[in-house]
Write a protein that holds these residues in place. Structure first.
Motif, PDB file in Angstrom:
ATOM      1  N   ALA A  90      13.231 -16.127 -98.034  1.00 33.25           N
ATOM      2  CA  ALA A  90      12.495 -16.289 -96.773  1.00 33.25           C
ATOM      3  C   ALA A  90      12.995 -17.545 -96.075  1.00 33.25           C
ATOM      4  O   ALA A  90      13.806 -18.295 -96.613  1.00 33.25           O
ATOM      5  CB  ALA A  90      10.998 -16.390 -97.044  1.00 33.25           C
ATOM      6  N   LYS A  91      12.481 -17.780 -94.874  1.00 31.57           N
ATOM      7  CA  LYS A  91      12.874 -18.977 -94.143  1.00 31.57           C
ATOM      8  C   LYS A  91      12.303 -20.210 -94.828  1.00 31.57           C
ATOM      9  O   LYS A  91      11.217 -20.163 -95.424  1.00 31.57           O
ATOM     10  CB  LYS A  91      12.384 -18.905 -92.700  1.00 31.57           C
ATOM     11  CG  LYS A  91      10.872 -18.927 -92.535  1.00 31.57           C
ATOM     12  CD  LYS A  91      10.476 -18.865 -91.060  1.00 31.57           C
ATOM     13  CE  LYS A  91       8.954 -18.916 -90.897  1.00 31.57           C
ATOM     14  NZ  LYS A  91       8.540 -18.887 -89.492  1.00 31.57           N
ATOM     15  N   PRO A  92      13.009 -21.343 -94.771  1.00 32.74           N
ATOM     16  CA  PRO A  92      12.511 -22.565 -95.409  1.00 32.74           C
ATOM     17  C   PRO A  92      11.272 -23.103 -94.694  1.00 32.74           C
ATOM     18  O   PRO A  92      11.189 -23.088 -93.470  1.00 32.74           O
ATOM     19  CB  PRO A  92      13.683 -23.546 -95.273  1.00 32.74           C
ATOM     20  CG  PRO A  92      14.879 -22.711 -94.976  1.00 32.74           C
ATOM     21  CD  PRO A  92      14.366 -21.514 -94.229  1.00 32.74           C
ATOM     22  N   GLU A 123       5.551  -6.151 -96.370  1.00 33.61           N
ATOM     23  CA  GLU A 123       5.763  -5.518 -95.063  1.00 33.61           C
ATOM     24  C   GLU A 123       4.445  -5.224 -94.359  1.00 33.61           C
ATOM     25  O   GLU A 123       4.342  -5.327 -93.135  1.00 33.61           O
ATOM     26  CB  GLU A 123       6.568  -4.234 -95.235  1.00 33.61           C
ATOM     27  CG  GLU A 123       8.023  -4.471 -95.619  1.00 33.61           C
ATOM     28  CD  GLU A 123       8.766  -3.180 -95.885  1.00 33.61           C
ATOM     29  OE1 GLU A 123       8.121  -2.100 -95.862  1.00 33.61           O
ATOM     30  OE2 GLU A 123       9.986  -3.232 -96.126  1.00 33.61           O
ATOM     31  N   LYS A 124       3.420  -4.856 -95.117  1.00 33.23           N
ATOM     32  CA  LYS A 124       2.144  -4.472 -94.497  1.00 33.23           C
ATOM     33  C   LYS A 124       1.261  -5.672 -94.161  1.00 33.23           C
ATOM     34  O   LYS A 124       0.598  -5.678 -93.116  1.00 33.23           O
ATOM     35  CB  LYS A 124       1.373  -3.517 -95.409  1.00 33.23           C
ATOM     36  CG  LYS A 124       0.041  -3.080 -94.804  1.00 33.23           C
ATOM     37  CD  LYS A 124      -0.640  -1.999 -95.602  1.00 33.23           C
ATOM     38  CE  LYS A 124      -1.954  -1.578 -94.934  1.00 33.23           C
ATOM     39  NZ  LYS A 124      -2.669  -0.520 -95.683  1.00 33.23           N
ATOM     40  N   TYR A 125       1.258  -6.693 -95.010  1.00 27.55           N
ATOM     41  CA  TYR A 125       0.237  -7.730 -94.883  1.00 27.55           C
ATOM     42  C   TYR A 125       0.737  -9.105 -94.451  1.00 27.55           C
ATOM     43  O   TYR A 125      -0.074  -9.944 -94.052  1.00 27.55           O
ATOM     44  CB  TYR A 125      -0.516  -7.882 -96.211  1.00 27.55           C
ATOM     45  CG  TYR A 125      -1.329  -6.672 -96.582  1.00 27.55           C
ATOM     46  CD1 TYR A 125      -2.581  -6.439 -96.011  1.00 27.55           C
ATOM     47  CD2 TYR A 125      -0.844  -5.744 -97.491  1.00 27.55           C
ATOM     48  CE1 TYR A 125      -3.330  -5.317 -96.348  1.00 27.55           C
ATOM     49  CE2 TYR A 125      -1.582  -4.614 -97.836  1.00 27.55           C
ATOM     50  CZ  TYR A 125      -2.823  -4.408 -97.259  1.00 27.55           C
ATOM     51  OH  TYR A 125      -3.545  -3.300 -97.588  1.00 27.55           O
ATOM     52  N   ALA A 126       2.021  -9.360 -94.531  1.00 26.13           N
ATOM     53  CA  ALA A 126       2.506 -10.721 -94.285  1.00 26.13           C
ATOM     54  C   ALA A 126       2.432 -11.091 -92.809  1.00 26.13           C
ATOM     55  O   ALA A 126       2.981 -10.395 -91.955  1.00 26.13           O
ATOM     56  CB  ALA A 126       3.932 -10.872 -94.782  1.00 26.13           C
ATOM     57  N   ASP A 127       1.763 -12.192 -92.511  1.00 23.81           N
ATOM     58  CA  ASP A 127       1.871 -12.817 -91.191  1.00 23.81           C
ATOM     59  C   ASP A 127       3.066 -13.762 -91.153  1.00 23.81           C
ATOM     60  O   ASP A 127       3.716 -13.905 -90.120  1.00 23.81           O
ATOM     61  CB  ASP A 127       0.582 -13.587 -90.863  1.00 23.81           C
ATOM     62  CG  ASP A 127      -0.597 -12.661 -90.661  1.00 23.81           C
ATOM     63  OD1 ASP A 127      -0.494 -11.753 -89.808  1.00 23.81           O
ATOM     64  OD2 ASP A 127      -1.616 -12.831 -91.364  1.00 23.81           O
ATOM     65  N   GLU A 128       3.332 -14.396 -92.301  1.00 24.12           N
ATOM     66  CA  GLU A 128       4.517 -15.242 -92.436  1.00 24.12           C
ATOM     67  C   GLU A 128       4.979 -15.220 -93.887  1.00 24.12           C
ATOM     68  O   GLU A 128       4.180 -14.996 -94.803  1.00 24.12           O
ATOM     69  CB  GLU A 128       4.219 -16.687 -92.016  1.00 24.12           C
ATOM     70  CG  GLU A 128       3.967 -16.870 -90.542  1.00 24.12           C
ATOM     71  CD  GLU A 128       3.981 -18.320 -90.125  1.00 24.12           C
ATOM     72  OE1 GLU A 128       5.080 -18.913 -90.061  1.00 24.12           O
ATOM     73  OE2 GLU A 128       2.893 -18.861 -89.876  1.00 24.12           O
ATOM     74  N   VAL A 129       6.272 -15.482 -94.071  1.00 27.35           N
ATOM     75  CA  VAL A 129       6.857 -15.559 -95.410  1.00 27.35           C
ATOM     76  C   VAL A 129       7.675 -16.838 -95.474  1.00 27.35           C
ATOM     77  O   VAL A 129       8.489 -17.104 -94.597  1.00 27.35           O
ATOM     78  CB  VAL A 129       7.752 -14.337 -95.703  1.00 27.35           C
ATOM     79  CG1 VAL A 129       8.247 -14.371 -97.139  1.00 27.35           C
ATOM     80  CG2 VAL A 129       6.996 -13.035 -95.443  1.00 27.35           C
ATOM     81  N   PHE A 130       7.444 -17.646 -96.527  1.00 21.59           N
ATOM     82  CA  PHE A 130       8.123 -18.931 -96.639  1.00 21.59           C
ATOM     83  C   PHE A 130       8.808 -19.082 -97.989  1.00 21.59           C
ATOM     84  O   PHE A 130       8.353 -18.545 -99.002  1.00 21.59           O
ATOM     85  CB  PHE A 130       7.128 -20.095 -96.491  1.00 21.59           C
ATOM     86  CG  PHE A 130       6.648 -20.319 -95.095  1.00 21.59           C
ATOM     87  CD1 PHE A 130       7.530 -20.705 -94.089  1.00 21.59           C
ATOM     88  CD2 PHE A 130       5.306 -20.172 -94.779  1.00 21.59           C
ATOM     89  CE1 PHE A 130       7.075 -20.927 -92.800  1.00 21.59           C
ATOM     90  CE2 PHE A 130       4.848 -20.395 -93.496  1.00 21.59           C
ATOM     91  CZ  PHE A 130       5.732 -20.773 -92.500  1.00 21.59           C
TER      92      PHE A 130
END
Length: 232
Positions: A90-92, A123-130
């Motif tokens: 994911a993005k830092p 895919e269904k629940y993430a608002d953001e991924v870090f």
């Protein structure tokens, strides 16, 4: 601010909030901590939450059913909850993310285990991924705590002195200048003499120079970007 930790191991997280700044923030009702265990939602008779990976591969993967049900329940109770997943792919996470997340009212951190979480959940629940860095941990709990801590510092009322935020690293491209405490000399080692003279203008200039030195040593590319920005 409310934080909900979605984790199979809440005991790994609880102890972090029993002392220091974040405990005081909880005592003052500035932040609230809650836990949600996907195992409590498993429909498997043995309460399993993982299964072998489709397509082969080593290790087990957290399967979707317990997480779907747990996160559905969470969203039913608070439709505004901001759901964050922790994963190396994911993005830092950076300081600006911490400042932005501090404006939310409720954040849920979903911590993976084993070989990770079924991608359909993300895919269904993430608002953001870090991601917190290019390395692998045994689970997402530490990463969740890091983001929670960094975010909480930017919430009004958490720090005793809000001015502390203004001089920290990552508020500019430069790393923070070295800090010193009393005594002035310890085992033959002295603090910089300029710090002792009370001329705040010269102290600021020295701190800027020391910040540039630290950045040049540890992050030379950042210093180049900073110099270009100043010239513009």
């Amino acid at each position: 601010m409310k934080y909900t930790f979605v984790t199979l191991f809440p005991n790994l997280i609880e102890g972090y909030f029993k002392d220091s700044i974040l405990k005081r923030a909880i005592d003052k009702d500035v932040i609230e901590i809650d836990y949600l265990n996907p195992r409590d939602y498993s429909k498997n008779k043995h309460f399993k939450v993982d299964d072998t990976a489709v397509g082969g591969g080593a290790g087990m993967v957290m399967n979707p059913q317990p997480l779907f049900d747990a996160l559905d329940d969470l969203k039913c109770k608070d439709e505004n909850v901001h759901i964050v997943f922790l994963t190396p792919v994911a993005k830092p996470f950076v300081q600006n993310d911490a400042k932005r997340l501090a404006q939310k009212s409720h954040i849920a951190f979903v911590s993976g285990r084993y070989e990770g979480i079924d991608e359909r959940v993300i895919e269904k629940y993430a608002d953001e991924v870090f991601s917190i860095g290019d390395y692998i941990l045994t689970g997402g709990e530490l990463a969740s705590l890091i983001i929670c801590d960094a975010t909480s510092r930017n919430i009004e009322g958490v720090l005793g002195n809000s001015q502390s935020l203004e001089v920290e690293s990552f508020e500019t491209p430069l790393l923070e200048a070295p800090s010193f405490s009393k005594p002035k000399i310890y085992e033959g080692l002295s603090v910089p003499s300029e710090y002792l003279k009370g001329n705040h203008s010269k102290i600021r200039s020295l701190k800027l120079a020391l910040s540039e030195c630290k950045t040049k040593f540890f992050r030379p590319d950042e210093l180049k970007r900073y110099k270009v920005t100043v010239k513009l």
